[in-house]
Structure formats: structure tokens, C-alpha cells
Design a protein around this motif. Structure first.
Motif, PDB file in Angstrom:
ATOM      1  N   GLN A  86       0.849  -1.183   0.000  1.00  0.00           N
ATOM      2  CA  GLN A  86       0.000   0.000   0.000  1.00  0.00           C
ATOM      3  C   GLN A  86       0.895   1.247   0.000  1.00  0.00           C
ATOM      4  O   GLN A  86       1.850   1.327   0.770  1.00  0.00           O
ATOM      5  N   LEU A  87       0.568   2.183  -0.871  1.00  0.00           N
ATOM      6  CA  LEU A  87       1.305   3.426  -0.931  1.00  0.00           C
ATOM      7  C   LEU A  87       0.447   4.569  -0.423  1.00  0.00           C
ATOM      8  O   LEU A  87      -0.783   4.551  -0.533  1.00  0.00           O
ATOM      9  N   HIS A  88       1.116   5.563   0.120  1.00  0.00           N
ATOM     10  CA  HIS A  88       0.452   6.760   0.607  1.00  0.00           C
ATOM     11  C   HIS A  88       1.114   7.955  -0.062  1.00  0.00           C
ATOM     12  O   HIS A  88       2.347   8.065  -0.024  1.00  0.00           O
ATOM     13  N   LEU A  89       0.315   8.823  -0.688  1.00  0.00           N
ATOM     14  CA  LEU A  89       0.847   9.974  -1.394  1.00  0.00           C
ATOM     15  C   LEU A  89       0.254  11.254  -0.804  1.00  0.00           C
ATOM     16  O   LEU A  89      -0.955  11.330  -0.583  1.00  0.00           O
ATOM     17  N   VAL A  90       1.112  12.232  -0.592  1.00  0.00           N
ATOM     18  CA  VAL A  90       0.675  13.510  -0.033  1.00  0.00           C
ATOM     19  C   VAL A  90       1.235  14.639  -0.884  1.00  0.00           C
ATOM     20  O   VAL A  90       2.458  14.762  -1.013  1.00  0.00           O
ATOM     21  N   GLU A  91       0.330  15.461  -1.427  1.00  0.00           N
ATOM     22  CA  GLU A  91       0.751  16.607  -2.231  1.00  0.00           C
ATOM     23  C   GLU A  91       0.892  17.851  -1.365  1.00  0.00           C
ATOM     24  O   GLU A  91       0.194  18.005  -0.355  1.00  0.00           O
ATOM     25  N   SER A  92       1.770  18.735  -1.789  1.00  0.00           N
ATOM     26  CA  SER A  92       1.914  20.029  -1.131  1.00  0.00           C
ATOM     27  C   SER A  92       2.423  21.033  -2.151  1.00  0.00           C
ATOM     28  O   SER A  92       2.849  20.662  -3.250  1.00  0.00           O
ATOM     29  N   GLY A  93       2.372  22.304  -1.790  1.00  0.00           N
ATOM     30  CA  GLY A  93       2.938  23.344  -2.639  1.00  0.00           C
ATOM     31  C   GLY A  93       1.936  24.144  -3.445  1.00  0.00           C
ATOM     32  O   GLY A  93       2.303  25.093  -4.142  1.00  0.00           O
ATOM     33  N   VAL A 131      -1.358  32.176  -7.354  1.00  0.00           N
ATOM     34  CA  VAL A 131      -0.266  32.865  -8.034  1.00  0.00           C
ATOM     35  C   VAL A 131      -0.857  33.669  -9.183  1.00  0.00           C
ATOM     36  O   VAL A 131      -1.890  33.297  -9.743  1.00  0.00           O
ATOM     37  N   GLN A 132      -0.215  34.762  -9.503  1.00  0.00           N
ATOM     38  CA  GLN A 132      -0.655  35.568 -10.637  1.00  0.00           C
ATOM     39  C   GLN A 132      -0.234  34.925 -11.949  1.00  0.00           C
ATOM     40  O   GLN A 132       0.743  34.156 -11.987  1.00  0.00           O
ATOM     41  N   PRO A 133      -0.939  35.222 -13.034  1.00  0.00           N
ATOM     42  CA  PRO A 133      -0.525  34.708 -14.345  1.00  0.00           C
ATOM     43  C   PRO A 133       0.935  35.062 -14.629  1.00  0.00           C
ATOM     44  O   PRO A 133       1.376  36.172 -14.363  1.00  0.00           O
ATOM     45  N   GLY A 134       1.650  34.087 -15.170  1.00  0.00           N
ATOM     46  CA  GLY A 134       3.069  34.256 -15.426  1.00  0.00           C
ATOM     47  C   GLY A 134       3.945  33.816 -14.279  1.00  0.00           C
ATOM     48  O   GLY A 134       5.168  33.721 -14.441  1.00  0.00           O
ATOM     49  N   GLY A 135       3.344  33.547 -13.144  1.00  0.00           N
ATOM     50  CA  GLY A 135       4.103  33.138 -11.966  1.00  0.00           C
ATOM     51  C   GLY A 135       4.459  31.665 -11.976  1.00  0.00           C
ATOM     52  O   GLY A 135       4.172  30.942 -12.935  1.00  0.00           O
ATOM     53  N   SER A 136       5.080  31.237 -10.885  1.00  0.00           N
ATOM     54  CA  SER A 136       5.550  29.852 -10.761  1.00  0.00           C
ATOM     55  C   SER A 136       5.134  29.261  -9.429  1.00  0.00           C
ATOM     56  O   SER A 136       4.979  29.973  -8.435  1.00  0.00           O
ATOM     57  N   LEU A 137       4.973  27.959  -9.428  1.00  0.00           N
ATOM     58  CA  LEU A 137       4.767  27.175  -8.209  1.00  0.00           C
ATOM     59  C   LEU A 137       5.510  25.864  -8.374  1.00  0.00           C
ATOM     60  O   LEU A 137       5.686  25.370  -9.498  1.00  0.00           O
ATOM     61  N   ARG A 138       5.932  25.292  -7.260  1.00  0.00           N
ATOM     62  CA  ARG A 138       6.494  23.944  -7.285  1.00  0.00           C
ATOM     63  C   ARG A 138       5.680  23.054  -6.370  1.00  0.00           C
ATOM     64  O   ARG A 138       5.604  23.296  -5.161  1.00  0.00           O
ATOM     65  N   LEU A 139       5.088  22.046  -6.969  1.00  0.00           N
ATOM     66  CA  LEU A 139       4.333  21.050  -6.205  1.00  0.00           C
ATOM     67  C   LEU A 139       5.252  19.904  -5.814  1.00  0.00           C
ATOM     68  O   LEU A 139       6.183  19.565  -6.537  1.00  0.00           O
ATOM     69  N   ALA A 140       4.962  19.323  -4.677  1.00  0.00           N
ATOM     70  CA  ALA A 140       5.709  18.158  -4.211  1.00  0.00           C
ATOM     71  C   ALA A 140       4.734  17.033  -3.899  1.00  0.00           C
ATOM     72  O   ALA A 140       3.628  17.271  -3.423  1.00  0.00           O
ATOM     73  N   CYS A 141       5.157  15.824  -4.178  1.00  0.00           N
ATOM     74  CA  CYS A 141       4.376  14.623  -3.879  1.00  0.00           C
ATOM     75  C   CYS A 141       5.269  13.689  -3.078  1.00  0.00           C
ATOM     76  O   CYS A 141       6.218  13.123  -3.622  1.00  0.00           O
ATOM     77  N   GLU A 142       4.974  13.578  -1.805  1.00  0.00           N
ATOM     78  CA  GLU A 142       5.748  12.679  -0.942  1.00  0.00           C
ATOM     79  C   GLU A 142       5.092  11.305  -0.948  1.00  0.00           C
ATOM     80  O   GLU A 142       3.897  11.182  -0.654  1.00  0.00           O
ATOM     81  N   VAL A 143       5.883  10.304  -1.255  1.00  0.00           N
ATOM     82  CA  VAL A 143       5.379   8.941  -1.390  1.00  0.00           C
ATOM     83  C   VAL A 143       5.951   8.087  -0.277  1.00  0.00           C
ATOM     84  O   VAL A 143       7.157   8.099  -0.016  1.00  0.00           O
ATOM     85  N   SER A 144       5.108   7.333   0.388  1.00  0.00           N
ATOM     86  CA  SER A 144       5.570   6.425   1.428  1.00  0.00           C
ATOM     87  C   SER A 144       4.885   5.082   1.264  1.00  0.00           C
ATOM     88  O   SER A 144       3.833   4.970   0.648  1.00  0.00           O
ATOM     89  N   GLY A 145       5.521   4.069   1.791  1.00  0.00           N
ATOM     90  CA  GLY A 145       4.959   2.731   1.694  1.00  0.00           C
ATOM     91  C   GLY A 145       5.965   1.760   1.116  1.00  0.00           C
ATOM     92  O   GLY A 145       7.089   2.094   0.798  1.00  0.00           O
ATOM     93  N   PHE A 146       5.527   0.535   0.949  1.00  0.00           N
ATOM     94  CA  PHE A 146       6.407  -0.522   0.480  1.00  0.00           C
ATOM     95  C   PHE A 146       6.966  -0.199  -0.892  1.00  0.00           C
ATOM     96  O   PHE A 146       6.235   0.142  -1.811  1.00  0.00           O
ATOM     97  N   THR A 147       8.265  -0.267  -1.051  1.00  0.00           N
ATOM     98  CA  THR A 147       8.987   0.007  -2.306  1.00  0.00           C
ATOM     99  C   THR A 147       8.410   1.227  -3.014  1.00  0.00           C
ATOM    100  O   THR A 147       8.042   1.193  -4.178  1.00  0.00           O
ATOM    101  N   SER A 148       8.344   2.331  -2.271  1.00  0.00           N
ATOM    102  CA  SER A 148       7.702   3.517  -2.821  1.00  0.00           C
ATOM    103  C   SER A 148       8.431   4.091  -4.027  1.00  0.00           C
ATOM    104  O   SER A 148       7.849   4.820  -4.812  1.00  0.00           O
ATOM    105  N   ASN A 149       9.709   3.758  -4.188  1.00  0.00           N
ATOM    106  CA  ASN A 149      10.437   4.273  -5.346  1.00  0.00           C
ATOM    107  C   ASN A 149      10.319   3.371  -6.560  1.00  0.00           C
ATOM    108  O   ASN A 149      10.932   3.642  -7.584  1.00  0.00           O
ATOM    109  N   ASP A 150       9.531   2.325  -6.474  1.00  0.00           N
ATOM    110  CA  ASP A 150       9.425   1.365  -7.559  1.00  0.00           C
ATOM    111  C   ASP A 150       8.172   1.602  -8.388  1.00  0.00           C
ATOM    112  O   ASP A 150       7.584   0.657  -8.918  1.00  0.00           O
TER     113      ASP A 150
END
Length: 132
Positions: free
Chosen positions: A1-8, A12-31
Motif C-alpha cells: 500500500q502506498l500513501h501519497l501527499v501533495e503540497s505546494g 499565483v498571478q498569471p506568469g508566476g511559478s509554483l512547485r508542487l511536491a508529492c511525498e510517497v511512502s509505503g512498500f517500495t515507494s520508489n518502484d
């Protein structure tokens, strides 16, 4: 089972930037390949980008190509979506999702790696609002 949490997300105004992050946890989460999807108010959801397990290959929807960059830090179990030159039409809830293995299904008009049916685990989403 994997658990994913978004943030970021945020405003923002048009033309701006944001960086989203997705933290993944659980069995072999990098696979797992990780995708970013978004749903604008009153519209169908859209796959924005995805990245493969090792981070060596990425795919982008035409609507974000050249503006968004996906990356992953497997040591930190986190996938990022750098969003530049944001437009009002980028407004929506952004979700990250993990894929356990692509089915080989061919979808009309959408690359399989950007189709939500190919993803098995989903985060709760983070709101992105682009407006002046």
C-alpha cells in the motif's frame, strides 16, 4: 500500500511559478512511475505529466509542455512538478498518483502514461489558483 501527499499549491498571478511536491511512502515507494493529474472546475481531469521509476524519462501533456518540469528525488521519496509561466487555465486541483505497472491499453487521444485508469494510488490533491 502506498500513501501519497501533495503540497505546494496556492494562489499565483498569471506568469508566476509554483512547485508542487508529492511525498510517497509505503512498500517500495520508489518502484513506481508517478503521474501528476489536474482537474479544473467543471472540466474533465487531465494528465499533466509523469515520470518513470528511475526519473530518466518524463512525458508531458501538450498543454503544459515547455512550462512544467517533473522530477523525482528517490532518496527523499518525493516527486516534484515545477510549474512556470502559469496561466489561468492551469487553475485546478492537482493530484499525484502512483502506477504499479502499465496495462498496455491504448487510449484514444491520451497517452497511456497520462491516463488516470493506469494509476493505482492517489493523493488527496492540492489546489492551484492562477488569477490576477
Amino acid at each position: 500500500q502506498l500513501h501519497l501527499v501533495e503540497s505546494g499549491g496556492g494562489w499565483v498571478q498569471p506568469g508566476g511559478s509554483l512547485r508542487l511536491a508529492c511525498e510517497v511512502s509505503g512498500f517500495t515507494s520508489n518502484d513506481h512511475a508517478i503521474g501528476w493529474f489536474r482537474r479544473a472546475p467543471g472540466k474533465e481531469g487531465e494528465g499533466a505529466s509523469c515520470i518513470n521509476r528511475r526519473g530518466g524519462a518524463a512525458v508531458y501533456a501538450d498543454s503544459v509542455k515547455g512550462r512544467f518540469t517533473i522530477s523525482r528525488d528517490n532518496a527523499e521519496n518525493t516527486v516534484y512538478l515545477q510549474m512556470n509561466s502559469l496561466k489561468p487555465e492551469d487553475t485546478g486541483v492537482y493530484y499525484c498518483a502512483a502506477n504499479e505497472g502499465f496495462s498496455g491499453t491504448v487510449y484514444v487521444g491520451v497517452p497511456s502514461v497520462l491516463h488516470p485508469d493506469e494509476y493505482d494510488y492517489w493523493g488527496q490533491g492540492t489546489q492551484v489558483t492562477v488569477s490576477s
